[in-house]
Design a protein around this motif. Structure first.
Motif, PDB file in Angstrom:
ATOM      1  N   ALA A  93       0.807  -1.054  -0.016  1.00 42.79           N
ATOM      2  CA  ALA A  93       0.008  -0.018  -0.066  1.00 42.79           C
ATOM      3  C   ALA A  93       0.812   1.328   0.124  1.00 42.79           C
ATOM      4  CB  ALA A  93      -1.004  -0.028   0.905  1.00 42.79           C
ATOM      5  N   ILE A 130       2.857  -2.590   7.439  1.00 43.05           N
ATOM      6  CA  ILE A 130       2.334  -2.189   6.287  1.00 43.05           C
ATOM      7  C   ILE A 130       2.052  -0.583   5.921  1.00 43.05           C
ATOM      8  CG2 ILE A 130       0.251  -2.356   4.581  1.00 43.05           C
ATOM      9  CD1 ILE A 130      -0.080  -5.307   5.303  1.00 43.05           C
ATOM     10  N   GLY A 131       1.895  -0.215   4.610  1.00 45.48           N
ATOM     11  CA  GLY A 131       1.700   1.335   4.855  1.00 45.48           C
ATOM     12  C   GLY A 131       2.715   2.386   5.002  1.00 45.48           C
ATOM     13  N   ARG A 132       3.979   1.652   5.135  1.00 41.06           N
ATOM     14  CA  ARG A 132       5.062   2.626   5.229  1.00 41.06           C
ATOM     15  C   ARG A 132       6.317   2.469   3.979  1.00 41.06           C
ATOM     16  NH1 ARG A 132       5.823   4.603  10.976  1.00 41.06           N
ATOM     17  NH2 ARG A 132       3.691   4.460  11.522  1.00 41.06           N
ATOM     18  N   THR A 175      -0.870  -9.823   2.590  1.00 42.20           N
ATOM     19  CA  THR A 175      -0.515  -9.217   1.276  1.00 42.20           C
ATOM     20  C   THR A 175       0.588  -9.375   0.676  1.00 42.20           C
ATOM     21  OG1 THR A 175       0.133  -7.304   2.559  1.00 42.20           O
ATOM     22  CG2 THR A 175      -2.002  -7.019   1.890  1.00 42.20           C
ATOM     23  N   ASN A 202       1.900  -7.811  12.481  1.00 40.38           N
ATOM     24  CA  ASN A 202       2.241  -6.786  11.437  1.00 40.38           C
ATOM     25  C   ASN A 202       1.630  -7.311  10.128  1.00 40.38           C
ATOM     26  OD1 ASN A 202       3.765  -8.919  11.194  1.00 40.38           O
ATOM     27  ND2 ASN A 202       5.767  -7.686  11.360  1.00 40.38           N
ATOM     28  N   MET A 203       0.881  -8.152  10.043  1.00 39.23           N
ATOM     29  CA  MET A 203       0.271  -8.748   8.808  1.00 39.23           C
ATOM     30  C   MET A 203       1.334  -9.167   8.013  1.00 39.23           C
ATOM     31  SD  MET A 203      -2.619  -6.730   7.300  1.00 39.23           S
ATOM     32  CE  MET A 203      -1.560  -6.708   6.089  1.00 39.23           C
ATOM     33  N   THR A 217       3.240  -1.936  17.912  1.00 38.95           N
ATOM     34  CA  THR A 217       3.242  -0.611  17.630  1.00 38.95           C
ATOM     35  C   THR A 217       3.474  -0.460  16.138  1.00 38.95           C
ATOM     36  OG1 THR A 217       4.415  -0.273  19.743  1.00 38.95           O
ATOM     37  CG2 THR A 217       4.252   1.668  18.376  1.00 38.95           C
ATOM     38  N   THR A 218       2.512   0.485  15.413  1.00 37.59           N
ATOM     39  CA  THR A 218       2.718   0.634  14.189  1.00 37.59           C
ATOM     40  C   THR A 218       3.864   1.775  14.039  1.00 37.59           C
ATOM     41  OG1 THR A 218       0.974   2.463  14.387  1.00 37.59           O
ATOM     42  CG2 THR A 218       0.415   0.470  13.301  1.00 37.59           C
TER      43      THR A 218
END
Lengths: 391, 391
Positions: A76, A111-113, A219, A177-178, A390-391
């Motif tokens: 992502a 994810i997402g970073r 993913t 963390n998926m 933690t994200t």
């Protein structure tokens, strides 16, 4: 595994480059020559950038290297993320003098970073020197791909003159963390990609696609098999049998190491009218939070099994035909609807459920189909780990 | 609810008869006259004996009484269990001078054990004296149907001259298509069964079928609506609106009281291409253990949402169009793939996730369809309660 055979013609590395902390976070596989290759990827409709690039690079059935980072999944992350995944391939290609299209990239973690590319570029500066052919290099690679895994997952097996080595990571079909289930399989057998691909697909269907920790589909899931051909031709049936044994072993290792899990569950559903009924029922039971918590509590809860079997709406089950076996071999104990629950040896069943490997068989009726799946119990540890990651 | 209106023409009771312990475990509803009735039951393919008997008794659209026990679900109990459910109906019928076919039975609790019929027969000896028309009798009924619920679920509303009262229970094994979810709705409005049944089905589809605690579908889910007609005709649109409001309220109460839950999650999925996509995506997200634990930990974990959206394999989503809103109204905060995660107000989002009601909206794209579902977080408490629940 005490001893791991290495595969001739492959090099590995695993090291820390400081993506997030001091643990090993960067690893690679390099073959001396281009390999016949096969790969299976996640079905998630929002696949990570490395999966998208990997699908392109495997198209011609040839790969020579794999590059992996942990701590960041590059998912992502848009067109920038795709460019980062391609750049990781180019870094390996330039360092090792091969074409970028021969490199398969993987990333696992949050994810997402966006990936910290400056860290990765610096870490990849001397890749040609990092790679080595010893068991230590291979084990470092196996360690570098771990995220929340509590232990390394690796196996080797001989098939005729050839060796097959498999490495995997994953604390479930999905992690906190998926992050993902990744597996890399390497052999020096000479088998063309066109044969490897369906063989790998069959093995994955009976192994990695039969495990579940928490029903969440990563993913980034990736399984890759590289064959460099150095050992020449092998008996294909023997090779496929070895491949299936290895993928089942690695899949069980992942389920056993599921987030917070205290035990591995092996569940066979038999007597089904169709293979689909067997698999849907097995997945429904092994994924049921109420079954998973009952097994955690060593509670032989007939009712929760009945409920989980009955929520497969597509198939009708006659509860009068239903039998559940706990344990295996001579220790096997039986529960069915005709039994008086007050006379069932519930304490003995409970003892079987307290073991670190729990064997179950559910007989649905007199149909000819059966399927086996693996999972784990659901514990406070799973919740704790995932609520406070933690994200 | 502070004050509950009772419905004229109905009596209730709730008491302890010692099925398992000293808490209220036996309750009933009795109408002065036969009622127009509608009912919706579990889709579980192994329904409990009371559900099977209830389906027979509702066929002609007429019911006059409901009899419920908690602590034992009378499920997977064979022909003996069916006979027990019929006998519960006869006990009420004989005591109250009505036909057994006018009685709907319900049981909730442990699965796979025969009902202690000697206890129930003794408890039902003076039923005609137990029933009463006061608010206290109604509240006792609402209490007697609870199992792992931490609080009573009840609501009343006026529709013209008529009153509608609803009672529900449920805290686990909740993915109602289903510890069971039971709801009893009573009104003095005059509405024929043929109108009530589709009206109830529509209301259930937008309420009880939109909640989930743990994806496990009970074998005993039952929703029943009784209309005794004493208040005469009402505006049907107003009645249906009131019915929908009530079922949504009771459904949310069940989700809020999910086993171990610390917060209610209200999730709207909008911008979907089809209603099915909106609902599948909403269910996938609200049921994802990783999303549920993230919300428990007040962790605005964009990646877990993306994963749960992407595991709806039937629909392709463009992550570039995806937007997630946290909170509602003026407080609403946004996350999307174009944002730099390092500049997102993650702490503010985390504060919104710490509240006892968490509002989320996921915009998938520019499609016209939306759906709203309710769920709860996944906590150590859920695991503890279900691992150590005694069969």
């Amino acid at each position: 595994m005490e001893h791991i055979d290495i595969v001739p013609g492959f090099s590995w590395f695993g090291k820390n480059i400081g993506i997030k902390d001091k643990t090993l976070d960067f690893g690679g596989i390099l073959a001396d020559v281009p390999c016949q290759a096969a790969a299976v990827f996640t079905k998630n409709t929002i696949p990570g950038a490395p999966v998208q690039v990997g699908r392109e690079h495997i198209k011609d059935g040839l790969l020579q290297a794999v590059i992996v980072n942990s701590k960041n999944a590059n998912v992502a992350t848009g067109t920038g993320g795709l460019e980062d995944a391609r750049r990781m391939c180019r870094l390996v290609a330039e360092s090792c003098g091969i074409a970028p299209e021969l490199v398969l990239p993987s990333s696992t973690g949050v994810i997402g970073r966006r990936l910290p590319m400056e860290v990765i570029v610096k870490g990849a500066a001397s890749l040609q020197d990092d790679f080595g052919k010893t068991e230590r290099h291979l084990l470092n690679f196996a360690d570098a791909i771990m995220t929340t895994d509590t232990r390394r997952k690796i196996m080797s097996v001989k098939v005729g003159n050839a060796t097959l080595v498999g490495v995997a990571k994953g604390a479930g079909m999905i992690e906190p963390n998926m992050a993902t289930m990744l597996s890399y399989l390497m052999t020096d057998a000479a088998i063309p990609s066109a044969v490897l691909q369906p063989m790998l697909q069959r093995a994955v269907n009976k192994s990695f696609n039969r495990i579940s920790v928490d029903t969440d589909t990563s993913t980034s899931d990736t399984v890759v098999l590289l064959a460099n051909g150095l050992a020449g031709a092998v008996d294909l049936e023997a090779f496929e049998a070895a491949l299936q044994e290895m993928t089942v072993y690695l899949a069980k290792e992942i389920a056993r190491d599921g987030e917070g899990a205290t035990k591995l569950i092996e569940l066979k559903v038999s007597g089904a009218k169709t293979a689909e009924q067997a698999l849907l029922t097995a997945k429904s039971v092994v994924n049921s939070p109420l079954v998973k918590t009952a097994i955690y509590g060593a509670d032989p809860n007939w009712g929760r099994f009945v409920m989980a079997i009955g929520k497969v709406f597509a198939y009708q089950v006659d509860v009068a035909e239903l039998v559940i076996y706990f344990g295996q071999g001579a220790e096997r104990l039986k529960l069915d609807a005709a039994m008086d629950m007050n006379e069932v040896p519930l304490d003995d069943i409970s003892e079987l459920l307290k073991r670190s490997e729990v064997f179950l068989e559910i007989v649905l009726g007199s149909g000819p189909y059966s399927e086996t799946v693996w999972g784990c119990d659901l514990t406070e540890g799973y919740v704790h780990e995932n609520a406070h990651y933690t994200t």
